[in-house]
Design an enzyme around this catalytic site. Structure first.
Site, short mmCIF file in Angstrom:
data_model
loop_
_atom_site.label_atom_id
_atom_site.label_comp_id
_atom_site.label_asym_id
_atom_site.label_seq_id
_atom_site.Cartn_x
_atom_site.Cartn_y
_atom_site.Cartn_z
N ASP A 165 0.87 -1.33 0.00
CA ASP A 165 -0.04 -0.09 -0.11
C ASP A 165 0.81 1.21 -0.08
OD1 ASP A 165 -1.64 2.16 0.48
OD2 ASP A 165 -2.19 1.23 2.66
N GLU A 209 32.67 5.15 1.24
CA GLU A 209 33.50 4.83 2.51
C GLU A 209 32.43 5.52 3.64
OE1 GLU A 209 36.93 7.55 2.54
OE2 GLU A 209 37.52 6.77 0.41
N GLU A 215 31.29 6.26 7.48
CA GLU A 215 31.67 6.42 8.86
C GLU A 215 30.32 6.37 9.80
OE1 GLU A 215 35.33 9.49 7.99
OE2 GLU A 215 33.54 10.52 8.38
N GLU A 237 37.90 5.51 13.57
CA GLU A 237 38.00 6.90 12.90
C GLU A 237 38.55 7.83 13.76
OE1 GLU A 237 38.41 9.42 10.87
OE2 GLU A 237 38.21 8.37 8.86
N GLU A 271 35.00 3.57 10.78
CA GLU A 271 34.70 3.62 9.21
C GLU A 271 34.78 2.15 8.58
OE1 GLU A 271 36.79 6.83 7.06
OE2 GLU A 271 36.96 5.55 5.22
N HIS A 325 32.14 9.39 2.16
CA HIS A 325 32.72 9.75 0.85
C HIS A 325 32.48 8.90 -0.34
CE1 HIS A 325 35.72 11.72 3.86
NE2 HIS A 325 34.71 12.22 4.04
N ARG A 346 42.31 17.38 2.14
CA ARG A 346 41.15 16.56 2.57
C ARG A 346 40.25 17.78 3.12
NH1 ARG A 346 43.89 12.00 3.11
NH2 ARG A 346 42.78 10.31 3.06
N GLU A 398 36.84 11.64 -5.53
CA GLU A 398 36.15 11.20 -4.30
C GLU A 398 35.29 12.66 -3.78
OE1 GLU A 398 38.96 10.71 -0.96
OE2 GLU A 398 37.47 11.11 0.32
N ARG A 427 33.26 14.49 -0.97
CA ARG A 427 33.62 14.27 0.54
C ARG A 427 32.31 14.78 1.07
NH1 ARG A 427 38.23 12.91 2.34
NH2 ARG A 427 38.06 14.03 4.11
N1 GLU Z 1 34.97 12.58 9.33
C1 GLU Z 1 35.25 13.55 8.21
C2 GLU Z 1 34.03 14.04 7.64
O1 GLU Z 1 33.20 14.29 8.28
C3 GLU Z 1 36.01 12.85 7.37
C4 GLU Z 1 37.44 12.12 7.51
C5 GLU Z 1 38.18 11.37 6.69
O2 GLU Z 1 39.01 12.05 5.92
O3 GLU Z 1 38.26 10.16 6.42
O4 GLU Z 1 33.81 13.87 6.39
MG MG Z 2 37.22 8.58 6.92
#
Ligand code: GLU
Ligand code: MG
Length: 442
Positions: free
Chosen positions: A53, A131, A133, A188, A195, A244, A315, A332, A334
């Site tokens: 439904d 990836e 977390e 992590e 992670e 990510h 990063r 990647e 993020r």
């Molecule tokens: N925890 C981080 C985020 O909020 C990323 C850390 C990492 O580079 O794996 O994206």
């Molecule tokens: Mg990470």
């Protein structure tokens, strides 16, 4: 040719003593749903005759058009290892169909399939390696989740500091038992944070894998007396959790992001794809970061992105190009967090990247410096935009992005309306911070 035929499934159900089959699908907000049928109904289930439904599913159809059918994807058949092993439980991931046999446009899996067909028309297959977390928290004496952890470990630490280590290990082994390939798993940066990285797969399989992953993590954490959460920023002042996504496009079995002769061995197509992602990053933010809380993760200093930049190393940028080249060349992104609907996010990212390729967009220059160290005025001077600061801003950006709206299909309006309501509910709350800050002083 798929992995399993109907005959294979019937044999597996018989041989493995499967008593229940869970027919699973995902709603537009990313919640996994299922209906269990007994093995006596397997013929009907495989023929796509199990009904639901739709009007009872959030963000789905209206009451007067509520009958829908579940058409299982046979290749997703797997046994749930955490259920009893005598009288087993299997699951099948399904597509939702209308009574007239057409795919239901509000089914995110159908949305992604449509986007992948558009890529196929251009000769591309789209691969994703996610990836994920998440935090493992303690529960209180009533079994209710808390945000407490006695784990004091940090990035890449191992036991005995890391109390979640055995849960993480169990998740990795269980996923492998279910046919998923786990590439890496580690502690992590924050206490209680973990992670797990899955091996790349075609985007549809990758999205299915993420849904399986989240169910496995939550279930196994609970079995071990812990609570697993993908909430993006559960604790102020600690790192948040992201998801990510590593993306690549293949044509004729070759990774088209790789070009030996281009600068940094990144092809023109890869650069156009990056430019497309940057052009629509605000537009798909309300999908990649769907909660009020998602925007509390976008603060400098925790390796979460804040600004619309890319780089091959750094990063702090929204897009990073990991080191590997050749078949492993990838982009990647993020920004997404684990609360997103992966089907919709992958469809939106693909549409954005392909838009960059179709329009032959050029990305801005790479941003090699640590962007957290720059002031807002310096960034403005360099013309660097930022991700939306709230769910409300993100919804405005989504409404202003016709490409992403069209990738989402006709159910975009429902998504936006319900998310606006969520924002409004939040906006009118009085937080503890406000009371602490204003009650006495004013
Ligand atoms: N925890 C981080 C985020 O909020 C990323 C850390 C990492 O580079 O794996 O994206
Ligand atoms: Mg990470």
């Amino acid at each position: 040719m798929g992995k399993y035929s109907r005959t294979d499934i019937l044999r597996l159900v018989e041989d493995e003593d499967v008593q229940f089959i869970r027919m699973q699908f995902t709603d537009i907000f990313g919640q996994l749903k299922n209906v269990a049928v007994t093995s006596s109904q397997i013929q009907r289930a495989l023929a796509g005759e199990i009904m639901l439904d739709g009007s009872s599913i959030q963000g789905s159809v209206r009451v007067e058009e509520s009958d829908q059918y579940l058409q299982p994807d046979l290749d997703t058949f797997t046994i749930l290892p955490w259920r009893p092993q005598y009288g087993k439980v299997a699951r099948l991931i399904c597509n939702v169909y209308n009574p007239d046999g057409t795919p239901f446009a509000g089914d995110p899996r159908n949305v992604l399939k449509r986007a992948l067909e558009a890529a196929e028309d251009m000769g591309f297959t789209f691969n994703i390696g996610p990836e994920l977390e998440f935090f493992l928290f303690q529960t209180d004496e009533n079994g209710k989740p808390t945000t407490r952890t006695s784990d004091e470990a940090g990035y890449f630490d191992l036991g005995p500091l890391d109390h979640g280590e055995s849960t993480r290990r169990e998740v990795a082994l269980t996923l492998e038992q279910m046919g998923l390939e786990v590439e890496a798993s580690h502690h992590e940066a924050a206490a209680g944070q973990h992670e797990i990285d899955l091996k790349y797969a075609d985007a549809l399989t990758a999205a299915d894998n993420i849904m399986t992953f989240k169910l496995a993590v939550k279930t196994l954490a609970q079995k071990n007396g812990l609570h697993a959460t993908f909430m993006p920023k559960p604790v102020h002042g600690m790192a948040g959790s992201g998801m990510h996504i590593n993306m690549s496009l293949f044509r004729d079995g070759r990774n088209v992001f790789y070009d030996e002769d281009s600068p940094e061995q990144l092809s023109a197509l890869a650069r156009q794809f990056i430019a497309g992602l940057l052009a629509h990053a605000k537009g798909f933010c309300a999908l990649a970061n769907p909660l009020v809380n998602s925007y509390k993760r976008f603060v400098p200093g925790y390796e979460a992105p804040c600004y619309l930049t890319w780089s091959s190393s750094n990063r702090s940028t929204l897009i990073r190009i990991p080191d590997s080249r050749g078949r492993g060349t990838r982009v990647e992104l993020r920004s997404p967090d684990g609360t997103c609907n992966p089907y919709l996010v992958f469809a939106a990212c693909l549409a954005a990247g392909l838009d960059g390729i179709r329009r032959e967009l050029t990305p801005p220059p790479e941003f090699p410096a640590n962007i957290y160290a720059m002031s807002r005025s310096e960034l403005t001077e360099r013309g660097i935009g930022s991700l939306p600061l709230s769910l409300e801003d993100a919804l405005d950006a989504l409404e202003a992005d016709p490409l992403i709206l069209s990738a989402m299909g006709p159910y975009a309006a429902r998504y936006i309306a319900e998310k606006r309501q969520e924002w409004e509910e939040y906006r009118t709350q009085i937080s503890q911070w406000e009371v602490d800050r204003y009650l006495i002083a004013w």
